[in-house]
Write a protein that holds these residues in place. Structure first.
Motif, PDB file in Angstrom:
ATOM      1  N   VAL A 177      12.180   1.940  -3.946  1.00 47.03           N
ATOM      2  CA  VAL A 177      12.438   0.983  -5.180  1.00 47.03           C
ATOM      3  C   VAL A 177      12.773  -0.516  -4.789  1.00 47.03           C
ATOM      4  CG1 VAL A 177      11.748  -0.476  -8.057  1.00 47.03           C
ATOM      5  CG2 VAL A 177      10.845   2.799  -6.828  1.00 47.03           C
ATOM      6  N   ARG A 178      14.209   0.322  -4.922  1.00 44.53           N
ATOM      7  CA  ARG A 178      14.884  -1.330  -4.299  1.00 44.53           C
ATOM      8  C   ARG A 178      14.153  -1.846  -3.110  1.00 44.53           C
ATOM      9  NH1 ARG A 178      19.493   1.134  -5.253  1.00 44.53           N
ATOM     10  NH2 ARG A 178      19.454   1.403  -7.161  1.00 44.53           N
ATOM     11  N   GLU A 179      14.071  -1.435  -2.014  1.00 42.01           N
ATOM     12  CA  GLU A 179      13.615  -2.029  -0.797  1.00 42.01           C
ATOM     13  C   GLU A 179      12.858  -2.927  -0.871  1.00 42.01           C
ATOM     14  OE1 GLU A 179      14.592   1.505   1.566  1.00 42.01           O
ATOM     15  OE2 GLU A 179      16.976   1.643   1.531  1.00 42.01           O
ATOM     16  N   TYR A 180      11.373  -1.695  -1.847  1.00 39.21           N
ATOM     17  CA  TYR A 180      11.142  -2.634  -1.831  1.00 39.21           C
ATOM     18  C   TYR A 180      10.118  -3.733  -2.293  1.00 39.21           C
ATOM     19  CZ  TYR A 180       5.692  -3.112  -4.041  1.00 39.21           C
ATOM     20  OH  TYR A 180       4.619  -3.306  -4.668  1.00 39.21           O
ATOM     21  N   TRP A 181      11.167  -4.169  -3.780  1.00 40.89           N
ATOM     22  CA  TRP A 181      11.197  -4.886  -4.621  1.00 40.89           C
ATOM     23  C   TRP A 181      12.048  -5.875  -3.628  1.00 40.89           C
ATOM     24  CZ3 TRP A 181      12.671  -3.057 -10.006  1.00 40.89           C
ATOM     25  CH2 TRP A 181      11.260  -2.835  -9.956  1.00 40.89           C
ATOM     26  N   ASN A 182      12.804  -5.972  -2.857  1.00 40.62           N
ATOM     27  CA  ASN A 182      13.955  -6.494  -1.688  1.00 40.62           C
ATOM     28  C   ASN A 182      12.555  -7.584  -0.935  1.00 40.62           C
ATOM     29  OD1 ASN A 182      16.106  -7.197  -3.402  1.00 40.62           O
ATOM     30  ND2 ASN A 182      16.896  -5.278  -1.928  1.00 40.62           N
ATOM     31  N   ARG A 183      11.948  -6.277  -0.381  1.00 38.38           N
ATOM     32  CA  ARG A 183      11.034  -6.646   0.505  1.00 38.38           C
ATOM     33  C   ARG A 183       9.987  -7.299  -0.099  1.00 38.38           C
ATOM     34  NH1 ARG A 183      11.055  -1.572   1.947  1.00 38.38           N
ATOM     35  NH2 ARG A 183       8.534  -1.607   0.868  1.00 38.38           N
ATOM     36  N   GLN A 184       9.741  -7.398  -1.270  1.00 34.17           N
ATOM     37  CA  GLN A 184       8.399  -7.854  -1.841  1.00 34.17           C
ATOM     38  C   GLN A 184       9.185  -9.299  -2.451  1.00 34.17           C
ATOM     39  OE1 GLN A 184       6.792  -5.745  -5.273  1.00 34.17           O
ATOM     40  NE2 GLN A 184       6.093  -7.806  -6.359  1.00 34.17           N
ATOM     41  N   PHE A 185       9.687  -9.630  -2.583  1.00 39.59           N
ATOM     42  CA  PHE A 185      10.267 -10.790  -3.799  1.00 39.59           C
ATOM     43  C   PHE A 185      10.780 -11.900  -2.648  1.00 39.59           C
ATOM     44  CE2 PHE A 185      12.633  -7.796  -7.322  1.00 39.59           C
ATOM     45  CZ  PHE A 185      11.634  -7.846  -7.877  1.00 39.59           C
ATOM     46  N   ALA A 186      10.973 -11.259  -1.659  1.00 42.30           N
ATOM     47  CA  ALA A 186      11.002 -12.451   0.111  1.00 42.30           C
ATOM     48  C   ALA A 186       9.571 -13.512   0.686  1.00 42.30           C
ATOM     49  CB  ALA A 186      11.922 -11.241   0.973  1.00 42.30           C
ATOM     50  N   ALA A 187       8.690 -11.907  -0.240  1.00 42.21           N
ATOM     51  CA  ALA A 187       7.163 -12.759   0.632  1.00 42.21           C
ATOM     52  C   ALA A 187       7.064 -13.614  -0.782  1.00 42.21           C
ATOM     53  CB  ALA A 187       6.298 -11.482   0.875  1.00 42.21           C
ATOM     54  N   ILE A 188       6.918 -13.029  -1.872  1.00 40.22           N
ATOM     55  CA  ILE A 188       6.103 -12.643  -3.358  1.00 40.22           C
ATOM     56  C   ILE A 188       6.892 -13.245  -4.265  1.00 40.22           C
ATOM     57  CG2 ILE A 188       4.075 -12.280  -1.998  1.00 40.22           C
ATOM     58  CD1 ILE A 188       3.529 -10.064  -3.850  1.00 40.22           C
ATOM     59  N   SER A 189       6.272 -13.940  -4.866  1.00 43.97           N
ATOM     60  CA  SER A 189       6.852 -13.943  -6.296  1.00 43.97           C
ATOM     61  C   SER A 189       5.799 -13.590  -7.716  1.00 43.97           C
ATOM     62  CB  SER A 189       7.739 -15.861  -6.619  1.00 43.97           C
ATOM     63  OG  SER A 189       8.363 -15.894  -7.858  1.00 43.97           O
ATOM     64  N   SER A 190       6.183 -12.801  -8.025  1.00 48.25           N
ATOM     65  CA  SER A 190       5.265 -12.889  -9.293  1.00 48.25           C
ATOM     66  C   SER A 190       6.133 -12.402 -10.528  1.00 48.25           C
ATOM     67  CB  SER A 190       4.578 -11.208  -9.059  1.00 48.25           C
ATOM     68  OG  SER A 190       5.640  -9.665  -8.887  1.00 48.25           O
ATOM     69  N   ARG A 191       5.514 -12.602 -11.656  1.00 48.90           N
ATOM     70  CA  ARG A 191       5.541 -12.440 -13.222  1.00 48.90           C
ATOM     71  C   ARG A 191       4.753 -11.845 -13.380  1.00 48.90           C
ATOM     72  NH1 ARG A 191       9.159 -14.459 -16.846  1.00 48.90           N
ATOM     73  NH2 ARG A 191       8.230 -14.345 -18.814  1.00 48.90           N
ATOM     74  N   VAL A 192       5.476 -10.297 -14.225  1.00 46.62           N
ATOM     75  CA  VAL A 192       4.369  -9.717 -15.429  1.00 46.62           C
ATOM     76  C   VAL A 192       4.630  -9.779 -16.589  1.00 46.62           C
ATOM     77  CG1 VAL A 192       3.977  -8.607 -13.412  1.00 46.62           C
ATOM     78  CG2 VAL A 192       6.001  -7.532 -13.872  1.00 46.62           C
ATOM     79  N   ASP A 193       4.130  -9.878 -17.158  1.00 49.05           N
ATOM     80  CA  ASP A 193       4.195 -10.074 -19.056  1.00 49.05           C
ATOM     81  C   ASP A 193       3.397  -8.654 -19.294  1.00 49.05           C
ATOM     82  OD1 ASP A 193       6.103 -11.955 -18.662  1.00 49.05           O
ATOM     83  OD2 ASP A 193       4.883 -13.204 -18.609  1.00 49.05           O
ATOM     84  N   PRO A 194       3.712  -7.975 -20.132  1.00 52.82           N
ATOM     85  CA  PRO A 194       3.325  -7.194 -20.944  1.00 52.82           C
ATOM     86  C   PRO A 194       2.647  -7.640 -22.262  1.00 52.82           C
ATOM     87  CG  PRO A 194       5.546  -6.446 -21.390  1.00 52.82           C
ATOM     88  CD  PRO A 194       5.061  -7.929 -20.356  1.00 52.82           C
ATOM     89  N   GLY A 252       0.619  -1.404  -0.095  1.00 53.77           N
ATOM     90  CA  GLY A 252      -0.003   0.261   0.196  1.00 53.77           C
ATOM     91  C   GLY A 252       0.716   1.666  -0.308  1.00 53.77           C
ATOM     92  N   GLY A 253       0.283   2.648  -0.451  1.00 55.56           N
ATOM     93  CA  GLY A 253       1.058   3.354  -0.561  1.00 55.56           C
ATOM     94  C   GLY A 253       1.830   4.111  -1.560  1.00 55.56           C
ATOM     95  N   ARG A 254       3.197   4.321  -1.766  1.00 54.63           N
ATOM     96  CA  ARG A 254       3.767   4.761  -3.200  1.00 54.63           C
ATOM     97  C   ARG A 254       5.180   5.110  -2.498  1.00 54.63           C
ATOM     98  NH1 ARG A 254       1.596   5.509  -7.442  1.00 54.63           N
ATOM     99  NH2 ARG A 254       3.314   6.210  -8.816  1.00 54.63           N
ATOM    100  N   VAL A 255       6.558   4.700  -2.475  1.00 51.19           N
ATOM    101  CA  VAL A 255       7.684   4.644  -2.836  1.00 51.19           C
ATOM    102  C   VAL A 255       8.203   5.981  -3.448  1.00 51.19           C
ATOM    103  CG1 VAL A 255       8.197   2.557  -1.315  1.00 51.19           C
ATOM    104  CG2 VAL A 255       8.461   2.657  -4.060  1.00 51.19           C
ATOM    105  N   VAL A 256       9.453   6.850  -2.979  1.00 51.83           N
ATOM    106  CA  VAL A 256      10.350   7.395  -4.376  1.00 51.83           C
ATOM    107  C   VAL A 256      11.474   7.394  -4.510  1.00 51.83           C
ATOM    108  CG1 VAL A 256      10.050  10.528  -4.525  1.00 51.83           C
ATOM    109  CG2 VAL A 256       7.502   9.271  -3.584  1.00 51.83           C
ATOM    110  N   GLY A 257      12.175   7.210  -5.650  1.00 53.48           N
ATOM    111  CA  GLY A 257      12.813   7.664  -5.997  1.00 53.48           C
ATOM    112  C   GLY A 257      13.621   5.861  -6.055  1.00 53.48           C
ATOM    113  N   ARG A 258      15.327   5.803  -7.097  1.00 53.17           N
ATOM    114  CA  ARG A 258      15.547   4.579  -6.618  1.00 53.17           C
ATOM    115  C   ARG A 258      15.850   3.616  -5.832  1.00 53.17           C
ATOM    116  NH1 ARG A 258      19.354   6.325 -11.925  1.00 53.17           N
ATOM    117  NH2 ARG A 258      18.012   6.791 -13.381  1.00 53.17           N
ATOM    118  N   ALA A 259      16.229   4.002  -4.461  1.00 46.15           N
ATOM    119  CA  ALA A 259      16.828   3.193  -3.286  1.00 46.15           C
ATOM    120  C   ALA A 259      15.435   2.994  -2.803  1.00 46.15           C
ATOM    121  CB  ALA A 259      17.664   4.279  -2.314  1.00 46.15           C
TER     122      ALA A 259
END
Length: 121
Positions: free
Chosen positions: A48-65, A39-46
């Protein structure tokens, strides 16, 4: 906007490969990114990096355009097939179609939004 599509395809490939640095490198230094998982938003590359690292530890998602559309306001909308599994058990959590909207600045992703449903414009 062929350059935008190429950039975004590269970003999706990097995300799916868990190449966080490659994906973040395609973003504006002050990128505004949705925290769709917590929930919410994150700002800045760092951030996003931290958010994705937390996310990847809990869920594994694949997104195909699946399709890209240039909008009148200069943004790009991408219809995406998204599959999410629990990172530990492998259990399927969702298999859905979502819509992402991007704003670019200087050839980099400046903002991304997850739209509520596949019919939202």
């Amino acid at each position: 906007m062929p350059d935008a599509e190429a950039l975004l395809r590269s970003a999706y490939r990097a995300f799916n490969a868990r190449d966080v640095e490659g994906a973040v490198g395609l973003m504006h230094p002050e990128v505004d990114w949705p925290n769709a998982w917590e929930g919410g938003r994150v700002v800045g590359r760092a951030a996003v990096r931290e958010y994705w690292n937390r996310q990847f530890a809990a869920i594994s998602s694949r997104v195909d355009p699946e399709s890209f559309r240039d909008e009148e306001d200069g943004s790009v909308t991408v219809d995406v097939h998204q599959v999410v599994h629990d990172a530990k058990s492998g259990e399927l959590l969702s298999d859905s179609h979502v819509r992402h909207r991007y704003r670019l600045d200087g050839g980099l992703v400046a903002r991304m939004d997850v739209l509520e449903g596949p019919d939202e414009r």
